[in-house]
Design a protein around this motif. Structure first.
Motif, PDB file in Angstrom:
ATOM      1  N   GLY B  91       0.905  -1.357  -0.174  1.00  0.00           N
ATOM      2  CA  GLY B  91      -0.016  -0.057  -0.578  1.00  0.00           C
ATOM      3  C   GLY B  91       0.867   1.683  -0.063  1.00  0.00           C
ATOM      4  O   GLY B  91       0.176   2.302   0.141  1.00  0.00           O
ATOM      5  N   GLU B  92       2.357   1.253   0.633  1.00  0.00           N
ATOM      6  CA  GLU B  92       3.698   2.680  -0.028  1.00  0.00           C
ATOM      7  C   GLU B  92       4.215   2.351  -0.149  1.00  0.00           C
ATOM      8  O   GLU B  92       4.808   1.095  -0.660  1.00  0.00           O
ATOM      9  CB  GLU B  92       2.447   2.823   1.210  1.00  0.00           C
ATOM     10  CG  GLU B  92       3.716   2.210   2.399  1.00  0.00           C
ATOM     11  CD  GLU B  92       2.322   0.544   3.154  1.00  0.00           C
ATOM     12  OE1 GLU B  92       1.735   1.108   3.192  1.00  0.00           O
ATOM     13  OE2 GLU B  92       2.383  -0.241   2.764  1.00  0.00           O
ATOM     14  N   LEU B  95       7.649   1.663   4.140  1.00  0.00           N
ATOM     15  CA  LEU B  95       6.763   1.715   5.230  1.00  0.00           C
ATOM     16  C   LEU B  95       7.845   1.356   6.176  1.00  0.00           C
ATOM     17  O   LEU B  95       8.674   0.662   6.409  1.00  0.00           O
ATOM     18  CB  LEU B  95       5.879   0.223   5.406  1.00  0.00           C
ATOM     19  CG  LEU B  95       5.054   0.131   6.463  1.00  0.00           C
ATOM     20  CD1 LEU B  95       3.950   1.023   7.107  1.00  0.00           C
ATOM     21  CD2 LEU B  95       4.189  -0.900   6.711  1.00  0.00           C
ATOM     22  N   LYS B 117       5.753   6.061   4.324  1.00  0.00           N
ATOM     23  CA  LYS B 117       4.094   5.777   6.257  1.00  0.00           C
ATOM     24  C   LYS B 117       5.168   5.237   7.188  1.00  0.00           C
ATOM     25  O   LYS B 117       6.165   4.324   6.422  1.00  0.00           O
ATOM     26  CB  LYS B 117       3.293   4.709   5.209  1.00  0.00           C
ATOM     27  CG  LYS B 117       1.927   4.639   6.804  1.00  0.00           C
ATOM     28  CD  LYS B 117       1.218   3.786   6.463  1.00  0.00           C
ATOM     29  CE  LYS B 117      -0.182   3.955   7.108  1.00  0.00           C
ATOM     30  NZ  LYS B 117      -0.953   2.882   7.230  1.00  0.00           N
ATOM     31  N   LYS B 119       4.314   3.880  11.337  1.00  0.00           N
ATOM     32  CA  LYS B 119       2.949   4.257  11.343  1.00  0.00           C
ATOM     33  C   LYS B 119       3.633   3.357  13.167  1.00  0.00           C
ATOM     34  O   LYS B 119       4.292   2.203  12.714  1.00  0.00           O
ATOM     35  CB  LYS B 119       2.761   3.043  11.253  1.00  0.00           C
ATOM     36  CG  LYS B 119       1.394   2.680  12.072  1.00  0.00           C
ATOM     37  CD  LYS B 119       0.459   1.562  11.322  1.00  0.00           C
ATOM     38  CE  LYS B 119      -1.797   1.531  11.673  1.00  0.00           C
ATOM     39  NZ  LYS B 119      -0.859   0.868  13.530  1.00  0.00           N
ATOM     40  N   ALA B 143      -2.656   8.411  -1.970  1.00  0.00           N
ATOM     41  CA  ALA B 143      -2.792   9.739  -1.634  1.00  0.00           C
ATOM     42  C   ALA B 143      -1.689  10.338  -0.746  1.00  0.00           C
ATOM     43  O   ALA B 143      -1.950  11.475  -0.890  1.00  0.00           O
ATOM     44  CB  ALA B 143      -3.738   8.450   0.100  1.00  0.00           C
ATOM     45  N   TYR B 144      -1.400   9.938   0.181  1.00  0.00           N
ATOM     46  CA  TYR B 144      -0.023  10.869   0.961  1.00  0.00           C
ATOM     47  C   TYR B 144       1.006  10.686   1.198  1.00  0.00           C
ATOM     48  O   TYR B 144       1.868   9.774  -0.067  1.00  0.00           O
ATOM     49  CB  TYR B 144      -0.645   9.848   2.012  1.00  0.00           C
ATOM     50  CG  TYR B 144      -1.877  10.593   3.387  1.00  0.00           C
ATOM     51  CD1 TYR B 144      -2.477  11.212   2.993  1.00  0.00           C
ATOM     52  CD2 TYR B 144      -1.765   9.856   3.671  1.00  0.00           C
ATOM     53  CE1 TYR B 144      -3.837  11.636   3.527  1.00  0.00           C
ATOM     54  CE2 TYR B 144      -3.434   9.670   4.458  1.00  0.00           C
ATOM     55  CZ  TYR B 144      -3.598  10.151   4.121  1.00  0.00           C
ATOM     56  OH  TYR B 144      -6.034  10.503   4.164  1.00  0.00           O
ATOM     57  N   TYR B 147       3.611  10.717   5.321  1.00  0.00           N
ATOM     58  CA  TYR B 147       2.653   9.715   6.349  1.00  0.00           C
ATOM     59  C   TYR B 147       2.902   9.102   8.312  1.00  0.00           C
ATOM     60  O   TYR B 147       2.886   8.522   7.546  1.00  0.00           O
ATOM     61  CB  TYR B 147       1.676   9.167   5.709  1.00  0.00           C
ATOM     62  CG  TYR B 147       0.600   8.226   5.945  1.00  0.00           C
ATOM     63  CD1 TYR B 147       0.005   8.313   6.890  1.00  0.00           C
ATOM     64  CD2 TYR B 147       0.217   7.345   5.320  1.00  0.00           C
ATOM     65  CE1 TYR B 147      -1.200   7.948   7.603  1.00  0.00           C
ATOM     66  CE2 TYR B 147      -1.233   6.388   5.356  1.00  0.00           C
ATOM     67  CZ  TYR B 147      -1.291   6.340   6.710  1.00  0.00           C
ATOM     68  OH  TYR B 147      -3.222   6.611   6.814  1.00  0.00           O
ATOM     69  N   VAL B 149       1.983   8.550  11.208  1.00  0.00           N
ATOM     70  CA  VAL B 149       0.038   8.589  11.805  1.00  0.00           C
ATOM     71  C   VAL B 149       0.937   7.218  12.569  1.00  0.00           C
ATOM     72  O   VAL B 149       1.850   6.138  13.214  1.00  0.00           O
ATOM     73  CB  VAL B 149       0.206   7.460  10.727  1.00  0.00           C
ATOM     74  CG1 VAL B 149       0.006   6.059  10.793  1.00  0.00           C
ATOM     75  CG2 VAL B 149      -1.609   7.675  11.658  1.00  0.00           C
ATOM     76  N   GLU B 150       0.114   7.666  14.502  1.00  0.00           N
ATOM     77  CA  GLU B 150      -0.031   7.155  15.947  1.00  0.00           C
ATOM     78  C   GLU B 150       1.602   7.070  15.855  1.00  0.00           C
ATOM     79  O   GLU B 150       2.310   6.061  16.608  1.00  0.00           O
ATOM     80  CB  GLU B 150      -0.822   5.150  15.663  1.00  0.00           C
ATOM     81  CG  GLU B 150      -2.068   5.419  15.365  1.00  0.00           C
ATOM     82  CD  GLU B 150      -2.643   4.009  14.707  1.00  0.00           C
ATOM     83  OE1 GLU B 150      -2.166   3.690  15.213  1.00  0.00           O
ATOM     84  OE2 GLU B 150      -4.395   3.962  15.047  1.00  0.00           O
ATOM     85  N   ASP B 166      -4.619  13.365  -2.242  1.00  0.00           N
ATOM     86  CA  ASP B 166      -4.817  13.608  -0.534  1.00  0.00           C
ATOM     87  C   ASP B 166      -4.142  15.042  -0.028  1.00  0.00           C
ATOM     88  O   ASP B 166      -4.629  16.082  -0.321  1.00  0.00           O
ATOM     89  CB  ASP B 166      -5.173  12.685   0.107  1.00  0.00           C
ATOM     90  CG  ASP B 166      -6.266  12.593   1.245  1.00  0.00           C
ATOM     91  OD1 ASP B 166      -5.951  13.556   2.032  1.00  0.00           O
ATOM     92  OD2 ASP B 166      -6.891  12.100   1.339  1.00  0.00           O
ATOM     93  N   GLN B 173      -2.726  11.673  13.718  1.00  0.00           N
ATOM     94  CA  GLN B 173      -2.862  10.248  15.038  1.00  0.00           C
ATOM     95  C   GLN B 173      -1.856  10.563  16.286  1.00  0.00           C
ATOM     96  O   GLN B 173      -1.434   9.598  16.774  1.00  0.00           O
ATOM     97  CB  GLN B 173      -3.759   8.966  14.675  1.00  0.00           C
ATOM     98  CG  GLN B 173      -5.039   9.480  14.634  1.00  0.00           C
ATOM     99  CD  GLN B 173      -5.479   8.295  14.225  1.00  0.00           C
ATOM    100  OE1 GLN B 173      -5.910   7.786  15.182  1.00  0.00           O
ATOM    101  NE2 GLN B 173      -5.888   7.838  12.736  1.00  0.00           N
ATOM    102  N   LEU B 221     -12.177   8.198  15.371  1.00  0.00           N
ATOM    103  CA  LEU B 221     -11.716   7.843  14.856  1.00  0.00           C
ATOM    104  C   LEU B 221     -10.750   7.095  16.564  1.00  0.00           C
ATOM    105  O   LEU B 221     -10.764   7.965  17.454  1.00  0.00           O
ATOM    106  CB  LEU B 221      -9.886   8.373  14.001  1.00  0.00           C
ATOM    107  CG  LEU B 221     -10.355   8.990  12.307  1.00  0.00           C
ATOM    108  CD1 LEU B 221      -9.217   9.925  12.607  1.00  0.00           C
ATOM    109  CD2 LEU B 221     -10.196   7.732  11.838  1.00  0.00           C
ATOM    110  N   PRO B 222      -9.288   6.393  16.727  1.00  0.00           N
ATOM    111  CA  PRO B 222      -8.831   5.902  18.039  1.00  0.00           C
ATOM    112  C   PRO B 222      -8.060   6.769  18.739  1.00  0.00           C
ATOM    113  O   PRO B 222      -7.934   7.239  19.534  1.00  0.00           O
ATOM    114  CB  PRO B 222      -7.676   4.991  17.157  1.00  0.00           C
ATOM    115  CG  PRO B 222      -7.951   4.513  15.771  1.00  0.00           C
ATOM    116  CD  PRO B 222      -8.647   5.145  15.383  1.00  0.00           C
TER     117      PRO B 222
END
Lengths: 333, 400
Positions: B91-92, B95, B117, B119, B143-144, B147, B149-150, B166, B173, B221-222
């Motif tokens: 997906g990227e 990662l 991304k 994460k 999209a990004y 990225y 995140v978390e 995007d 997050q 969202l969490p």
């Protein structure tokens, strides 16, 4: 220092060397990774894939779809050890356990293995590693960085498919198998193994401590006699929920798809879907599969759109067809 | 007596005792780049450097890094190019799922999904990175761009993102974030800080996006309840690209010609920025306008201070229902700052820029068509100066 290290390495190699027969327990539990599948001794005849003693075949009620690959699963536990039954979580396996899964396709009427993935339970936790079979089908080599293999096969509907089959790299193993950062098996839970026989067989061979009479049982996704709702939730659980749970790789999406979710993704807006949204507003629109992002992403093979993200170069027509029926059959909200 | 088990333990201990000096793994351009580069990222040990040589790396799958304290370093964002044009899976492009990772000096091009991304990757540093979709703005771009995140502690410094469908630079997050010295160009959203706490966004250029800098808080969202965001000394210029985000995504609702957009969130300061060339608005302050079921979510912008910004041309072709007449009514351009007018003084909004503010006087969740635009003064209490994000020294050192 260097020669000492070399000497130690030799000593280490000698200690974990394959015993004459049976499974090589040290290869499972020691640090590092054996170079060949044969080093573990899981099979007495590797070419025929005849399992050694205490290497038990098993199946899941509803397995992950992996490009129509045929999967042969085995579980090994060292002598004198057994797993502890758990109602909900994956069975609590003892140190020294190996979960062995071989992926392949029928070619000219014979099963051709492509890769074998191992999950090994060490004192430090689980590790996941892929091995890729040689062309002769006599052994498989460690392939930590993964690889692609061109494959041609006939799917169950008779359609001939030609795909670039992806053997995951070690990090990708973890992408699916990590919960809160630690690797864990996904399949062997009571509800997946419970087919009325398997859990009992594990108990009678001394590999499982007990099985309650009311052990939970997940539906088979392709069991036309089971309620559609149960089949759909079973399918989402094994294909999606390993990432789509609060501790998984897709935690930040807020979309959770385990079998207990009462309204999985219903009228939930996407967060980071990008073009994966397919111009649709919600993850699942009850009553309209065509308006549901979940269906759009499962019907795509574009890496920027496709779900699951890994190990899917084909669309699972039969699986998505069942989910379409499930969503279309819900009352509109 | 021969006891293999204890010998094994002794050997293992000796191994652990051997000095594990950090090493540099070199990966040169050439055939089989996928396996060599991914292999290096897997075999790296904590403290190691993976050095990617100059040249073009044609990759077939997403790359990933899951080892703490690894630096991935290229020869520069114009020299080391990881091309995902032929990507078949993942997906990227890249990662990262481990802590204390430094990414610097390389480019990711044409990934099918997101660019890079990270994460759950605490204390990550993105330095001198370029992420680009080379075919111009297209809905089929990923999209990004970058990225994170978390994650706790994020530094994005000297990064350029071009063409994301995007957000170019998207932080989601997460907490304790610095985005600086970076350029976002030709994306739908240039820089987006979503459901984050404590972020400093400064000295960036956001240009030719649909919207320049977005500060969002979304429901369900969490991690939510974002706030304490400082947006200052940025150049937000000519964000004039038609929105090419796939519908369904929240940024698909961003109107062409938006400079800075604050949606929901609390304690946001927008100061000392240069804003110009925005057909709709230089600065918009709005509530989350879609229906939601999240009981703990606050859809209103609260304690927002806008001060000391320099306003160029704005509001000359507002992408709003009845925008033309509205612009006509104000002599050709609507005021450069827009508020949706949802809520009252309890929101403690304050605009002290020397330009007028237009309120749309919309009820929460009401359609934009029901607007009753009128000038408004937002004179809530001034926000106490926020201390700013102080990153751990290791991160600042890595970005030198």
């Amino acid at each position: 220092m260097k020669s000492l290290a070399a000497a130690l390495l030799l000593l280490f190699a000698a200690l974990v060397a394959k015993p004459a027969t049976g499974v090589n327990d040290a290869a499972i539990t020691a640090d590092g990774f054996a170079s060949h599948l044969s080093d573990y001794g899981f099979f007495t005849d590797l070419k025929a894939r005849t399992p050694a003693a205490r290497v038990m075949p098993y199946t899941l009620n509803t397995p992950l779809f992996s490009d129509y690959a045929e999967k042969h699963r085995f579980i090994y536990m060292p002598a004198g050890r057994k797993a502890r039954y758990q109602d909900d979580a994956v069975l609590d396996f003892p140190i020294g356990t190996a979960l062995i899964k071989t992926f392949g396709y029928q070619q000219q009427g014979r099963f051709r293995p492509l890769e074998t993935r191992l999950l090994l339970r060490r004192a430090s936790g689980w590790v996941a590693i892929p091995y890729v079979w040689n062309a002769e089908g006599t052994d498989a080599d460690l392939k930590r960085a993964g690889m692609r293999i061109p494959v041609r096969f006939t799917d169950p509907s008779g359609e001939v498919r030609q795909i670039s089959y992806a053997v995951p790299n070690q990090n990708q193993c973890k992408d699916c198998h990590a919960r809160a950062g630690a690797i864990t098996p996904i399949g062997p839970r009571a509800r997946q193994l419970n087919d009325g026989h398997q859990l009992e067989a594990l108990v009678s061979t001394g590999m499982l401590d007990r099985v309650p009479a009311d052990a939970p049982r997940l539906a088979r996704w392709d069991d036309a006699t089971a309620p559609l709702d149960d089949r759909a939730r079973a399918y989402l659980e094994i294909n999606c929920a390993h990432c789509h749970n609060p501790q998984g790789a897709a935690s930040n999406s807020g979309l959770y798809l385990d079998w207990r979710q009462s309204h999985p993704g219903f009228l939930k807006r996407p967060v980071a879907a990008g073009r994966g949204s397919g111009d649709r507003e919600f993850d699942v629109v009850p009553g309209s599969a065509d308006a549901s992002i979940l269906i759009f992403r499962m019907e795509s093979t574009d890496p920027g759109i496709a779900m699951p993200e890994l190990g899917r170069a084909t669309v699972h027509k039969e699986g998505v067809g069942m989910l379409r029926q499930w969503i279309d059959g819900m009352p509109r909200q | 007596m021969f006891r293999p088990k204890s010998i094994l333990a002794a050997v293992a201990i000796l191994f652990l005792a051997l000095p594990a000096a950090a090493k540099t793994i070199h990966v040169a351009a050439g055939p089989n780049a996928q396996e060599r580069l991914q292999g290096a990222l897997i075999e790296a040990a904590p403290g190691d450097i993976v050095e990617i040589g100059a040249g073009r790396f044609d990759l077939t799958d997403g790359l990933s890094l899951d080892v703490d304290r690894v630096t991935v370093r290229g020869a520069g964002p114009g020299k080391t190019v990881l091309s995902f044009k032929g990507q078949l899976g993942a997906g990227e492009g890249l990662l990262v799922t481990s802590d204390d990772v430094v990414l610097r000096g390389f480019a990711v091009e044409d990934s099918r999904g997101d660019g890079i991304k990270s994460k759950g990757a605490d204390r990550i540093v993105y330095k001198d990175i370029r992420v680009e979709w080379t075919g111009g703005p297209k809905a089929t771009n990923g999209a990004y761009g970058v990225y994170p995140v978390e994650s706790q502690w994020v530094l994005v410094d000297g990064v350029t993102v071009i063409g994301a469908s995007d957000a170019g630079i998207y932080v989601g997050q997460s907490a304790h974030i610095v985005v600086r010295n970076s350029t976002a160009q030709g994306n739908v959203a240039g820089i987006e800080i979503e459901n984050c706490a404590f972020a400093d966004v400064y000295d960036n250029l956001a240009t030719h996006n649909t919207g320049g800098i977005l500060v969002f808080d979304l429901p369900n969202l969490p991690v939510r309840g974002g706030g304490h965001i400082n947006v200052y000394n940025n150049r937000v210029i000519d964000n004039d690209t038609a929105n090419f985000a796939p519908p369904g995504n929240i940024v698909a609702s961003v109107r062409k010609g938006t400079g800075v957009l604050i949606m929901a969130n609390s304690d946001v300061s927008v100061t000392g920025n240069t804003l110009s060339g925005h057909a709709t608005s230089n600065i918009m302050i709005i509530s989350y306008r879609q229906p939601f079921t999240d009981a703990g979510y606050n859809p209103y912008p609260r304690r927002i201070t806008v001060s000391g910004n320099t306003h160029g041309k704005a509001g000359f072709a507002p992408q709003l229902p009845g925008g033309d007449q509205l612009a006509g009514a104000f002599g050709g351009s609507i005021p450069p700052i827009l508020w949706d007018g949802t809520g009252g003084p309890e929101l403690e909004l304050r605009v002290s820029d020397t330009v007028p503010v237009l309120s749309m006087n919309l009820a929460l969740g009401a359609e934009t068509e029901t607007a009753q635009p009128a000038l408004v003064k937002l004179e809530g209490p001034a926000l106490a100066r926020m201390p700013g994000v102080k990153l751990p020294e290791s991160m600042e050192a890595a970005a030198q």
